[in-house]
Design an enzyme around this catalytic site. Sequence first.
Site, PDB file in Angstrom:
ATOM      1  N   HIS A   1      -2.393   3.423   9.048  1.00  0.00           N
ATOM      2  CA  HIS A   1      -2.839   4.223   7.908  1.00  0.00           C
ATOM      3  C   HIS A   1      -3.399   3.285   6.860  1.00  0.00           C
ATOM      4  CE1 HIS A   1       1.440   3.476   7.986  1.00  0.00           C
ATOM      5  NE2 HIS A   1       1.433   3.391   6.674  1.00  0.00           N
TER       6      HIS A   1
ATOM      7  N   TYR B   1      10.767 -15.529  10.684  1.00  0.00           N
ATOM      8  CA  TYR B   1      10.832 -14.820   9.404  1.00  0.00           C
ATOM      9  C   TYR B   1      10.614 -13.320   9.632  1.00  0.00           C
ATOM     10  CZ  TYR B   1       9.834 -12.867   4.925  1.00  0.00           C
ATOM     11  OH  TYR B   1       9.871 -12.041   3.837  1.00  0.00           O
TER      12      TYR B   1
ATOM     13  N   TYR C   1       6.034  -9.043  15.649  1.00  0.00           N
ATOM     14  CA  TYR C   1       6.175  -7.961  14.669  1.00  0.00           C
ATOM     15  C   TYR C   1       6.766  -6.722  15.335  1.00  0.00           C
ATOM     16  CZ  TYR C   1       4.622  -3.946  11.862  1.00  0.00           C
ATOM     17  OH  TYR C   1       4.577  -2.767  11.159  1.00  0.00           O
TER      18      TYR C   1
ATOM     19  N   LEU D   1      14.568  -8.502   1.572  1.00  0.00           N
ATOM     20  CA  LEU D   1      15.303  -7.957   2.713  1.00  0.00           C
ATOM     21  C   LEU D   1      16.086  -9.020   3.474  1.00  0.00           C
ATOM     22  CD1 LEU D   1      13.108  -5.271   4.437  1.00  0.00           C
ATOM     23  CD2 LEU D   1      15.002  -5.007   2.879  1.00  0.00           C
TER      24      LEU D   1
ATOM     25  N   GLN E   1       0.835  -1.219   0.000  1.00  0.00           N
ATOM     26  CA  GLN E   1       0.000   0.000   0.000  1.00  0.00           C
ATOM     27  C   GLN E   1       0.865   1.262   0.000  1.00  0.00           C
ATOM     28  OE1 GLN E   1      -3.488   1.213   2.848  1.00  0.00           O
ATOM     29  NE2 GLN E   1      -1.630   1.704   3.945  1.00  0.00           N
ATOM     30  N   ASP E   2       1.806   1.348   0.944  1.00  0.00           N
ATOM     31  CA  ASP E   2       2.584   2.580   1.077  1.00  0.00           C
ATOM     32  C   ASP E   2       3.561   2.741  -0.078  1.00  0.00           C
ATOM     33  OD1 ASP E   2       1.200   2.653   3.399  1.00  0.00           O
ATOM     34  OD2 ASP E   2       2.936   2.687   4.731  1.00  0.00           O
TER      35      ASP E   2
ATOM     36  N   GLU F   1       2.916   0.255  16.678  1.00  0.00           N
ATOM     37  CA  GLU F   1       2.876  -1.012  17.433  1.00  0.00           C
ATOM     38  C   GLU F   1       4.026  -1.085  18.437  1.00  0.00           C
ATOM     39  OE1 GLU F   1       0.540  -3.676  17.301  1.00  0.00           O
ATOM     40  OE2 GLU F   1      -0.646  -2.252  16.152  1.00  0.00           O
TER      41      GLU F   1
ATOM     42  N   LYS G   1      10.365  -4.827  14.840  1.00  0.00           N
ATOM     43  CA  LYS G   1      10.407  -3.416  14.435  1.00  0.00           C
ATOM     44  C   LYS G   1      11.175  -2.574  15.460  1.00  0.00           C
ATOM     45  CE  LYS G   1       8.147  -2.713  10.518  1.00  0.00           C
ATOM     46  NZ  LYS G   1       8.707  -1.918   9.400  1.00  0.00           N
TER      47      LYS G   1
ATOM     48  N   THR H   1       6.735   1.979  13.586  1.00  0.00           N
ATOM     49  CA  THR H   1       5.302   1.768  13.728  1.00  0.00           C
ATOM     50  C   THR H   1       4.790   2.071  15.141  1.00  0.00           C
ATOM     51  OG1 THR H   1       3.672  -0.031  13.900  1.00  0.00           O
ATOM     52  CG2 THR H   1       5.945  -0.672  14.034  1.00  0.00           C
TER      53      THR H   1
END
Length: 371
Positions: free
Chosen positions: A191, A105, A161, A69, A17-18, A139, A165, A137
């Site tokens: 978003h 992962y 996650y 990545l 999306q971004d 989060e 991050k 994020t």
Amino acid sequence: MAEQNTKTALITGITGQDGAYLAEFLLKKGYRVHGLKRRSSLFNTDRIDHLYQDPHLDNRNFTLHFGDLTDSTNLIRVIQETQPDEIYNLAAQSHVKVSFDTPEYTANADGIGTLRILEAVRLLGMIEKTRIYQASTSELYGLVQAVPQSETTPFYPRSPYAVAKMYGYWITVNYREAYKMYACNGILFNHESPVRGETFVTRKITRAVAKIALGLQDKLYLGNLSAQRDWGHAKDYVEAMWLILQQEKPEDFVIATGVTTTVRDFVRLAFAELGIEIEFSGKGEQEKGVIIDVDEERLAELNIDKSLIKFGQTVVKVDPAYYRPTEVDLLIGDPTKANTKLGWIPKYDLQMLVTDMVQSDLHLMRKEEYL
Ligand code: GDP
């Protein structure tokens, strides 16, 4: 018309999306845009197909590269070949619930993946040339330590996650301090948009609402209806990413609307967009959403067959399968620093976001119905 610019950007996660909104934004600014995408046997470029350019053109300004990545040598090669002035690291395993099923992962791609990019730029001697944006994020705040959350609020991640991050966040800060890199975190709150992934709650809701209104689906099953999120529009948020890399000094910024809404209220607003009023009753797993009123004029205006919408019909139920082992209950960001230092003011409010998403899904479901 694109503005004149000779800058080159590399976007990881270009098919997301971004990535798609940012590519469009930078192309309009006259950038040459390179995108990194994972190889897949199925086409996964729907969101950027409109930006595609024939590889035989001489003056192409939009190019895709295969990459991942989790593969340093390939990152080094792509960065060396493209010589970017700006790298936007948007690639990630970005789904919180999925990260509980694929924690290793997620750590590799979202955590160490960030390190691989920073190291590639350093080893290639491009520290002076290349600015790096890291997609951090909200989060990270997880079990929130203060309300609302700003750049100085301590983190308390609540999922594999968010923990991954967290590494990405600090390694970015560390490379900035250790090697004087222009490397910044944008701490973006949720978003959304009409191209948001279909398993994120907003898009799951807007797709289901459109299908229910067209008689293509009966019910929507959701998890925690009381979770609160600060939802903005991805279009506004990609502009903030760019602004973060245009400052004199590299710094981290919270990007948020400052307004929080429950999942339950998002559902209500999404149905209301089509003239359908929902009432929730019951508690916990027994909670349900029922149609209690219909605006027939609105239905007629949208060409929706009113006989498909039934009073008293249960359209939302809870399925505990969507609960998370550890939940983030309340996120609300304080965007003061972005507002004042970047001059960033979002154009979309929640109602405009809901309208954009529901109308787009109504259109999409109608098209799919006739395929
Ligand atoms: P996140 O904030 O990155 O986890 O974004 P999501 O859109 O996946 O989830 C936002 C919130 O909605 C979380 O607190 C979820 O627990 C809650 N939620 C409730 N029902 C659902 C559901 O069916 N799917 C998802 N993805 N989230 C749900």
